[in-house]
Write a protein that holds these residues in place. Structure first.
Motif, short mmCIF file in Angstrom:
data_model
loop_
_atom_site.label_atom_id
_atom_site.label_comp_id
_atom_site.label_asym_id
_atom_site.label_seq_id
_atom_site.Cartn_x
_atom_site.Cartn_y
_atom_site.Cartn_z
N PRO A 194 6.69 -16.60 3.91
CA PRO A 194 7.49 -15.72 3.05
C PRO A 194 8.94 -16.19 3.05
O PRO A 194 9.51 -16.45 4.11
N ALA A 195 9.52 -16.35 1.87
CA ALA A 195 10.89 -16.89 1.79
C ALA A 195 11.91 -15.78 1.91
O ALA A 195 11.68 -14.67 1.43
N ASP A 231 5.55 -20.90 -14.64
CA ASP A 231 4.57 -19.93 -15.15
C ASP A 231 5.32 -18.70 -15.66
O ASP A 231 5.93 -17.96 -14.88
N THR A 232 5.26 -18.49 -16.97
CA THR A 232 6.01 -17.38 -17.56
C THR A 232 5.45 -16.02 -17.13
O THR A 232 6.14 -15.01 -17.26
N ASP A 233 4.23 -15.99 -16.61
CA ASP A 233 3.69 -14.72 -16.10
C ASP A 233 4.53 -14.19 -14.93
O ASP A 233 4.61 -12.98 -14.71
N TYR A 234 5.13 -15.10 -14.17
CA TYR A 234 5.97 -14.65 -13.05
C TYR A 234 7.12 -13.77 -13.55
O TYR A 234 7.62 -12.92 -12.82
N CYS A 256 8.22 -21.34 -4.26
CA CYS A 256 7.89 -20.33 -5.28
C CYS A 256 8.95 -19.24 -5.19
O CYS A 256 9.00 -18.49 -4.21
N GLY A 257 9.82 -19.16 -6.20
CA GLY A 257 10.87 -18.15 -6.17
C GLY A 257 11.98 -18.51 -7.14
O GLY A 257 11.81 -19.40 -7.99
N PRO A 294 5.19 -12.14 -3.83
CA PRO A 294 4.08 -11.66 -2.99
C PRO A 294 3.00 -12.73 -2.82
O PRO A 294 2.73 -13.50 -3.75
N ALA A 295 2.39 -12.75 -1.62
CA ALA A 295 1.41 -13.80 -1.30
C ALA A 295 0.29 -13.85 -2.34
O ALA A 295 -0.21 -14.93 -2.67
N GLU A 296 -0.09 -12.69 -2.89
CA GLU A 296 -1.22 -12.69 -3.83
C GLU A 296 -0.91 -13.40 -5.15
O GLU A 296 -1.81 -13.71 -5.91
N SER A 297 0.39 -13.66 -5.40
CA SER A 297 0.70 -14.39 -6.64
C SER A 297 0.71 -15.90 -6.43
O SER A 297 1.00 -16.66 -7.35
#
Ligand SMILES: NC(=O)c1ccc[n+]([C@@H]2O[C@H](COP(=O)([O-])OP(=O)(O)OC[C@H]3O[C@@H](n4cnc5c(N)ncnc54)[C@H](O)[C@@H]3O)[C@@H](O)[C@H]2O)c1
Ligand SMILES: [Zn+2]
Length: 350
Positions: A69-70, A167-170, A103-104, A54-57
């Motif tokens: 968006p991928a 980033d492990t938060d992902y 990012c993905g 999501p864009a907010e991340s």
């Protein structure tokens, strides 16, 4: 699943030493927020962020940013998507002094990495992997590729990223099956020199896997020797993926393939029984599948394993032995057949 381990405070940085193409891989909770300083270091005046999340991340980049968006997944990992990305970069006015950010999961880092390598004959790319598999494996090492109908990863180039932010938060939103997928790669690291990572906090497991990959890539960037080690468990793993029409996921295939590699190395007299059993213990210790799916014919698997890129006509496996793991070519088919027959069988993972 080890989601409780996510977000432990410490962060690690691992250097991939490749001369003037060296870069750092940062691992830990919140490291994506280093993106703006990475972009500033690169001197980019604008960036394109291609994200399957999501864009907010997406963290701040500090410069004008195109958010794309991928479309992720193997079916979208193709040249048409690479062309579409490059068209979007051009429409945004991205120059070769700017940068691309992925990012993905691994399908995103692979396809976006290739688009970055081709656009203006190569613009810097920063990877922000969001699946465990992409954090421990796909985002480091510089291999980029897309699929053709004739096969996976058939079109690609080596294009090292400028920085990797794991980033492990992902991982907090990662589905259970994708954890298994990543842990298959972590399990095989046990046998290629990463040490025993069982029971360590997640970020240390990721860091140790990346550290070992970085060492291997530094020694053999273009996959002409040592880099074969990364394919531990993969000869059977890839065959299982294909024989089940990808119902078995990559990491699951690698897990079963690692158990098999231990049995095969023992059958060939390369390791003792205790070391063979260690393969089963390690793989099952990560909660991964260890048995062949019911109903797969040995001939089918052998036929697929002969197509392995490491095999030149015969059957090739990366196998443990007195000198550690190494590529073993021309393994006799009858030993492979017998070892397959001795493997336990179970229903397909769902
Ligand atoms: N370049 C390399 O060296 C290298 C190495 C290993 C694998 N690969 C490639 O990597 C790909 C596999 O990577 P993958 O398993 O990450 O594939 P993927 O990109 O398809 O991601 C797997 C799934 O997880 C989802 N996902 C990713 N991050 C998420 C998150 N944080 N929360 C929720 N869902 C999330 C994705 O949407 C997708 O459905 C393959 O195409 C393989 O060829 C490349
Ligand atoms: Zn793999």
């Amino acid at each position: 699943m080890p989601v409780d381990n996510v977000g432990v405070a410490a962060t690690s940085t691992i250097e991939v030493a490749l001369g003037d193409r060296s870069y750092a891989v940062h691992i830990g909770s919140g490291v994506r927020h280093r993106l703006a300083s990475v972009v500033a270091r690169l001197g980019a005046e604008r960036v394109a962020v291609v994200s399957a999340r999501p864009a907010e991340s997406t963290p701040e980049t500090g410069v004008p940013t195109l958010f794309v968006p991928a479309r992720d997944g193997e079916e979208n990992k193709n040249l048409a998507w690479v062309e579409e990305l490059c068209r979007k970069f051009a429409a945004f006015g991205l120059t070769r002094g700017d940068a691309v950010v992925s990012c993905g999961g691994g399908t995103t880092t692979d396809a976006v990495g290739l688009a970055a390598a081709l656009y203006h004959r190569g613009v810097p790319v920063v990877h922000m992997p969001t699946s465990l598999l992409a954090q421990v494996d796909a985002s480091t090492g510089g291999k980029t590729a897309v699929n053709l109908p004739a096969g996976k990863n058939l079109v690609g180039v080596y294009w090292q990223p400028s920085e990797v932010l794991c980033d492990t938060d992902y991982l907090r939103t990662l589905p259970a099956r994708e954890w298994t997928n990543g842990y298959g790669e972590i399990a095989r690291c046990h046998f290629i020199g990463a040490g025993d990572l069982r029971g360590l906090p997640l970020d240390e497991q990721i860091a140790a896997s990346v550290r070992r990959k970085a060492e291997i890539v530094t020694a053999d960037e273009r996959d002409t020797g040592l880099r074969h080690l990364l394919n531990y468990g993969h000869t059977l793993g890839h065959a299982l993926e294909r024989a089940t029409d990808f119902a078995i996921k990559h990491g699951e295939g690698v897990a079963i393939g690692t158990v098999f590699a231990g049995r095969l190395a023992h059958a060939l007299g390369r390791i003792d029984e205790a070391r063979m059993t260690e393969h089963l213990d390690v793989v099952s210790g990560y909660g991964l599948p260890t048995a062949l799916p019911i109903g797969l014919a040995a001939e089918t698997l052998i036929g697929l394993m002969r197509l392995d890129k490491k095999a030149v006509g015969g059957l090739a496996f990366v196998l443990d032995g007195p000198r550690g793991a190494e590529l073993v070519r021309d393994v006799p088919a009858h030993v492979v057949v017998r070892t397959l027959a001795e493997m336990p069988v179970a229903a397909l993972p769902v």
